[in-house]
Design a protein around this motif. Structure first.
Motif, PDB file in Angstrom:
ATOM      1  N   LYS A 143       4.578   1.016 -14.077  1.00 40.68           N
ATOM      2  CA  LYS A 143       5.998   0.735 -14.249  1.00 40.68           C
ATOM      3  C   LYS A 143       6.837   1.859 -13.674  1.00 40.68           C
ATOM      4  CE  LYS A 143       7.947   0.768 -18.399  1.00 40.68           C
ATOM      5  NZ  LYS A 143       8.358   0.376 -19.760  1.00 40.68           N
ATOM      6  N   ASN A 144       7.948   1.510 -13.009  1.00 40.71           N
ATOM      7  CA  ASN A 144       8.842   2.526 -12.457  1.00 40.71           C
ATOM      8  C   ASN A 144       9.955   2.860 -13.444  1.00 40.71           C
ATOM      9  OD1 ASN A 144      10.694   0.436 -12.313  1.00 40.71           O
ATOM     10  ND2 ASN A 144      10.677   0.290 -10.069  1.00 40.71           N
ATOM     11  N   ASP A 145      10.866   3.709 -13.014  1.00 42.08           N
ATOM     12  CA  ASP A 145      11.946   4.146 -13.902  1.00 42.08           C
ATOM     13  C   ASP A 145      12.919   3.025 -14.251  1.00 42.08           C
ATOM     14  OD1 ASP A 145      10.967   6.733 -14.003  1.00 42.08           O
ATOM     15  OD2 ASP A 145      12.060   7.347 -12.202  1.00 42.08           O
ATOM     16  N   ASP A 146      12.910   1.948 -13.467  1.00 43.31           N
ATOM     17  CA  ASP A 146      13.785   0.809 -13.748  1.00 43.31           C
ATOM     18  C   ASP A 146      13.135  -0.217 -14.659  1.00 43.31           C
ATOM     19  OD1 ASP A 146      15.813   1.829 -12.106  1.00 43.31           O
ATOM     20  OD2 ASP A 146      14.877   0.967 -10.318  1.00 43.31           O
ATOM     21  N   GLY A 147      11.900   0.093 -15.098  1.00 47.91           N
ATOM     22  CA  GLY A 147      11.217  -0.823 -16.003  1.00 47.91           C
ATOM     23  C   GLY A 147      10.531  -1.982 -15.320  1.00 47.91           C
ATOM     24  N   LYS A 148      10.363  -1.923 -13.996  1.00 52.10           N
ATOM     25  CA  LYS A 148       9.685  -2.983 -13.246  1.00 52.10           C
ATOM     26  C   LYS A 148       8.243  -2.568 -12.962  1.00 52.10           C
ATOM     27  CE  LYS A 148      13.404  -5.478 -12.991  1.00 52.10           C
ATOM     28  NZ  LYS A 148      14.120  -5.595 -11.708  1.00 52.10           N
ATOM     29  N   TYR A 149       7.382  -3.565 -12.843  1.00 44.17           N
ATOM     30  CA  TYR A 149       5.961  -3.314 -12.636  1.00 44.17           C
ATOM     31  C   TYR A 149       5.548  -3.640 -11.208  1.00 44.17           C
ATOM     32  CZ  TYR A 149       5.514  -3.065 -17.713  1.00 44.17           C
ATOM     33  OH  TYR A 149       5.638  -2.708 -19.032  1.00 44.17           O
ATOM     34  N   ALA A 150       4.601  -2.846 -10.689  1.00 40.84           N
ATOM     35  CA  ALA A 150       3.980  -3.109  -9.392  1.00 40.84           C
ATOM     36  C   ALA A 150       2.469  -3.090  -9.569  1.00 40.84           C
ATOM     37  CB  ALA A 150       4.402  -2.072  -8.360  1.00 40.84           C
ATOM     38  N   LEU A 151       1.766  -3.760  -8.649  1.00 44.45           N
ATOM     39  CA  LEU A 151       0.310  -3.860  -8.720  1.00 44.45           C
ATOM     40  C   LEU A 151      -0.327  -2.881  -7.731  1.00 44.45           C
ATOM     41  CD1 LEU A 151      -2.130  -5.438  -9.905  1.00 44.45           C
ATOM     42  CD2 LEU A 151      -1.922  -6.991  -7.938  1.00 44.45           C
ATOM     43  N   PHE A 152      -1.316  -2.127  -8.232  1.00 47.23           N
ATOM     44  CA  PHE A 152      -2.075  -1.186  -7.408  1.00 47.23           C
ATOM     45  C   PHE A 152      -3.560  -1.484  -7.572  1.00 47.23           C
ATOM     46  CE2 PHE A 152       1.883   0.909  -8.390  1.00 47.23           C
ATOM     47  CZ  PHE A 152       2.195   1.680  -7.270  1.00 47.23           C
ATOM     48  N   ASN A 153      -4.364  -0.984  -6.618  1.00 46.09           N
ATOM     49  CA  ASN A 153      -5.807  -1.044  -6.816  1.00 46.09           C
ATOM     50  C   ASN A 153      -6.370   0.365  -7.004  1.00 46.09           C
ATOM     51  OD1 ASN A 153      -6.114   0.129  -4.272  1.00 46.09           O
ATOM     52  ND2 ASN A 153      -6.675  -1.788  -3.260  1.00 46.09           N
ATOM     53  N   ALA A 154      -7.671   0.455  -7.240  1.00 43.97           N
ATOM     54  CA  ALA A 154      -8.290   1.739  -7.577  1.00 43.97           C
ATOM     55  C   ALA A 154      -8.276   2.725  -6.412  1.00 43.97           C
ATOM     56  CB  ALA A 154      -9.726   1.510  -8.053  1.00 43.97           C
ATOM     57  N   ASP A 155      -8.031   2.251  -5.193  1.00 45.28           N
ATOM     58  CA  ASP A 155      -7.905   3.141  -4.037  1.00 45.28           C
ATOM     59  C   ASP A 155      -6.485   3.672  -3.885  1.00 45.28           C
ATOM     60  OD1 ASP A 155     -10.577   2.893  -3.251  1.00 45.28           O
ATOM     61  OD2 ASP A 155     -10.160   1.011  -2.208  1.00 45.28           O
ATOM     62  N   GLY A 156      -5.590   3.293  -4.809  1.00 44.77           N
ATOM     63  CA  GLY A 156      -4.209   3.736  -4.755  1.00 44.77           C
ATOM     64  C   GLY A 156      -3.331   2.888  -3.860  1.00 44.77           C
ATOM     65  N   LYS A 157      -3.876   1.814  -3.335  1.00 49.19           N
ATOM     66  CA  LYS A 157      -3.097   0.946  -2.463  1.00 49.19           C
ATOM     67  C   LYS A 157      -2.119   0.110  -3.289  1.00 49.19           C
ATOM     68  CE  LYS A 157      -3.496  -2.646   1.088  1.00 49.19           C
ATOM     69  NZ  LYS A 157      -4.433  -3.494   1.872  1.00 49.19           N
ATOM     70  N   LYS A 158      -0.886   0.077  -2.843  1.00 51.03           N
ATOM     71  CA  LYS A 158       0.158  -0.699  -3.518  1.00 51.03           C
ATOM     72  C   LYS A 158       0.064  -2.143  -3.046  1.00 51.03           C
ATOM     73  CE  LYS A 158       5.135  -0.412  -4.472  1.00 51.03           C
ATOM     74  NZ  LYS A 158       6.387   0.274  -4.064  1.00 51.03           N
ATOM     75  N   LEU A 159      -0.292  -3.038  -3.950  1.00 52.21           N
ATOM     76  CA  LEU A 159      -0.511  -4.432  -3.587  1.00 52.21           C
ATOM     77  C   LEU A 159       0.740  -5.288  -3.734  1.00 52.21           C
ATOM     78  CD1 LEU A 159      -4.012  -4.917  -5.251  1.00 52.21           C
ATOM     79  CD2 LEU A 159      -3.489  -4.281  -2.896  1.00 52.21           C
ATOM     80  N   SER A 160       1.745  -4.767  -4.429  1.00 50.71           N
ATOM     81  CA  SER A 160       3.016  -5.481  -4.563  1.00 50.71           C
ATOM     82  C   SER A 160       4.126  -4.459  -4.770  1.00 50.71           C
ATOM     83  CB  SER A 160       2.979  -6.460  -5.736  1.00 50.71           C
ATOM     84  OG  SER A 160       3.123  -5.759  -6.967  1.00 50.71           O
ATOM     85  N   ASP A 161       5.348  -4.869  -4.538  1.00 52.30           N
ATOM     86  CA  ASP A 161       6.486  -4.033  -4.879  1.00 52.30           C
ATOM     87  C   ASP A 161       6.713  -4.077  -6.387  1.00 52.30           C
ATOM     88  OD1 ASP A 161       7.012  -3.241  -2.265  1.00 52.30           O
ATOM     89  OD2 ASP A 161       8.163  -5.076  -1.859  1.00 52.30           O
TER      90      ASP A 161
END
Length: 588
Positions: free
Chosen positions: A121-139
């Motif tokens: 979760k970011n400071d705006d309270g929104k969630y993003a999806l990551f994988n174990a390699d640290g890759k950001k899978l969604s905004d």
């Protein structure tokens, strides 16, 4: 300590939760996805407990906090399903269980709560999806996001639309397809398509499992779950989290609900004289035990899962005149000797209590050798040592091969390569083989069993320890303390100097592989890999290592908190997130 918002374990003194981002000195204002379910209801429980070579007795044990399925599914509970009705014609209920005895990853068992992807979760309270390699899978586009279970997670976007997402970020059920989605143990409930069937149970890909008229939910938010049941006018239909129907009970009345328990990775669900046994991790059906008015709870399971033992069980405020016992071998019930009043597993071997004595059962489940109730060590059904008369008798292939006197006590329970007996002459422990022969001439004040590395921890006094091989040869130096790190070939050791004690790690050859210079060392197993957090001084930095190659991942001012797919720490009022390769992939 535990984050008051998401429940994840965090280190004392950290300012932020790495799971949800909550500032830990503030009252949380946001929770995980909230399902429109009734309030939680009390649970009645009963726990049959088994001690080594001592028959089990049902006792009461409190519910434990929610953790991963593999870590906490081993326990022994009986749960009466109860709930607040939203409607009366048709009911869907959840059956949950939690564990008290950790059994780890048994062979052949999978963990549906495991995923290589996770939400932050970011400071705006929104969630993003990551994988174990640290890759950001969604905004950061999700307003709410649930944990993955069985490879899927429920998410809600900014438009308050519900969807189901896969670990790769692709949608299994697109946003807006259903006006509402409620997740129940890997399955989902959505609004029905007509007036008669107002609800539909679907799998994560949106495939219909069954249609329902009305809905009632019985929920325990802190529990670990594996199966659900759907109640109609005539039946209780039980499904596993994969959507497969395990059993259909013919309904007797509206008041009598199914009951369940679990232990050792296996569970039972009971209704109207039928106890259905299933694998509590995978949800797969195993067998059915039929006996009027008797619920059989799982008591224990052999390491390979071929032998399951059960005893009759009741709720906390119920009583039974006599506890009854059942045994399943290779999914089939076996009849044990009629003289057995209690039958259970001890050191993976079936043991029977008669009115007066205790016996190891034969391969035909008849009374075998009589054993001591309080002093027996067992390798297998035909190889064991037990106290008899004035000494200890060694049994091999089911026959006594030697009787030793001059023995004061013995290390009881499960024996590995050797038996460990204490001499009544010098009060030292000695190692003996299956034939009763001493294999190491030297005796020890402290002696432990040999591990998979072929080493044992021993001591010549009660204050220091060292390793020996099976020939009795000392391996490495003497330390104030030695403990094996999980099932690895490495050991945590500490110096003898109490005024300035330091910690380090040695390997199975006794060689120091992590310098003995640290103020403290902690370890945690993350599925197949173990990680070491070493503190340099009382007020120093923390160094993080992968135990496999002892490669240092980094040094940090605050102690890293280790999660399943990543770790995080705080730095200058920022939360920094790292992969288990030491790569920083996000901060907030």
């Amino acid at each position: 300590m535990t984050c008051p918002n998401c429940g994840k374990e965090v280190n004392d003194g950290v300012k932020f939760c790495g799971g949800c981002g909550t500032t830990l000195n503030e009252v949380p204002t946001e929770q995980s996805i909230q399902q429109p379910t009734p309030v939680e209801t009390p649970v009645v429980q009963s726990v049959p407990v088994e001690q080594p070579v001592v028959s089990p007795t049902p006792v009461v044990q409190p519910v434990q906090p929610k953790v991963s399925l593999i870590e906490k599914i081993k326990g022994n509970k009986i749960v009466m399903i109860a709930g607040i009705a939203l409607a009366a014609l048709l009911v869907i209920g959840l059956i949950f269980f939690v564990g008290s005895k950790i059994f780890g990853n048994k062979k052949g068992m999978e963990d549906p709560s495991y995923s290589t992807s996770f939400f932050l979760k970011n400071d705006d309270g929104k969630y993003a999806l990551f994988n174990a390699d640290g890759k950001k899978l969604s905004d950061f586009i999700y307003k709410k996001a649930d944990n993955f279970f069985n490879g899927y997670a429920l998410v809600i976007n900014d438009k308050d639309q519900y969807g189901i997402i896969k670990p790769n970020g692709k949608m299994a059920v697109k946003f807006g397809k259903y006006p509402l989605i409620m997740e129940y143990n890997g399955l989902y409930v959505v609004p029905g398509s007509d007036e008669e069937f107002r609800y539909t149970l679907i799998n994560p890909n949106g495939k219909t499992i069954t249609k329902m008229k009305k809905l009632e939910i019985s929920s325990l938010s802190y529990s670990v779950d594996s199966i659900i049941y759907v109640e109609s006018d005539k039946t209780y239909d039980v499904y596993n989290y994969k959507g497969k129907k395990l059993v259909s009970f013919k309904k007797v009345n509206d008041d009598d609900k199914p009951k369940t328990n679990s232990d050792s990775g296996y569970g039972t669900i009971y209704y109207n004289g039928e106890t259905v046994v299933y694998n509590a991790v995978t949800g797969d059906y195993i067998a059915k035990i039929k006996e009027k008015d008797t619920h059989y709870c799982v008591n224990d399971a052999s390491e390979d899962g071929k032998i399951l033992t059960f005893n009759s069980c009741v709720g906390t405020f119920e009583k039974q005149d006599k506890v009854k016992y059942k045994v399943l071998v290779n999914k089939k019930e076996v009849k044990v000797d009629s003289k057995c009043e209690k039958t259970y597993l001890s050191s993976d071997v079936l043991v029977c209590d008669t009115e007066d004595d205790k016996y190891i059962l034969t391969s035909k489940y008849k009374l075998g050798t009589k054993i001591s109730s309080y002093s027996t060590a067992i390798m297998d059904r035909e190889t064991f040592v037990t106290k008899e008369d004035d000494g200890y008798s060694f049994y091999k292939n089911g026959k006594m091969v030697k009787h030793l006197t001059g023995i004061s006590s013995m290390n009881t329970g499960k024996a590995t390569d050797y038996f460990i007996l204490k001499s009544s002459k010098d009060y030292l422990y000695y190692y003996y083989d299956k034939d009763g022969n001493k294999v190491i001439d030297k005796g020890f004040k402290i002696a432990q069993s040999f591990d998979e590395n072929g080493l044992a921890i021993v001591g010549d006094d009660y204050y220091t320890y060292y390793l020996i091989d099976k020939k009795g040869k000392k391996v490495g130096d003497t330390y104030y303390n030695i403990s094996r790190l999980g099932e690895t070939d490495k050991y945590k050791v500490s110096t003898k100097d109490s005024s300035n004690r330091k910690y380090g790690i040695i390997n199975s050859k006794g060689k120091v592989v992590l310098d003995i210079k640290y103020y403290s060392i902690d370890s945690r197993l993350i599925y197949e890999d173990m990680y070491i957090t070493a503190k340099t001084e009382s007020d120093g930095e923390y160094e993080l290592f992968n135990l496999k190659d002892l490669k240092k991942l980094g040094s940090y001012e605050d102690k890293p908190t280790l999660m399943d797919q990543y770790y995080y720490t705080t730095n200058n009022d920022k939360v920094e997130y790292y992969t288990y390769k030491g790569k920083k992939f996000y901060e907030r």
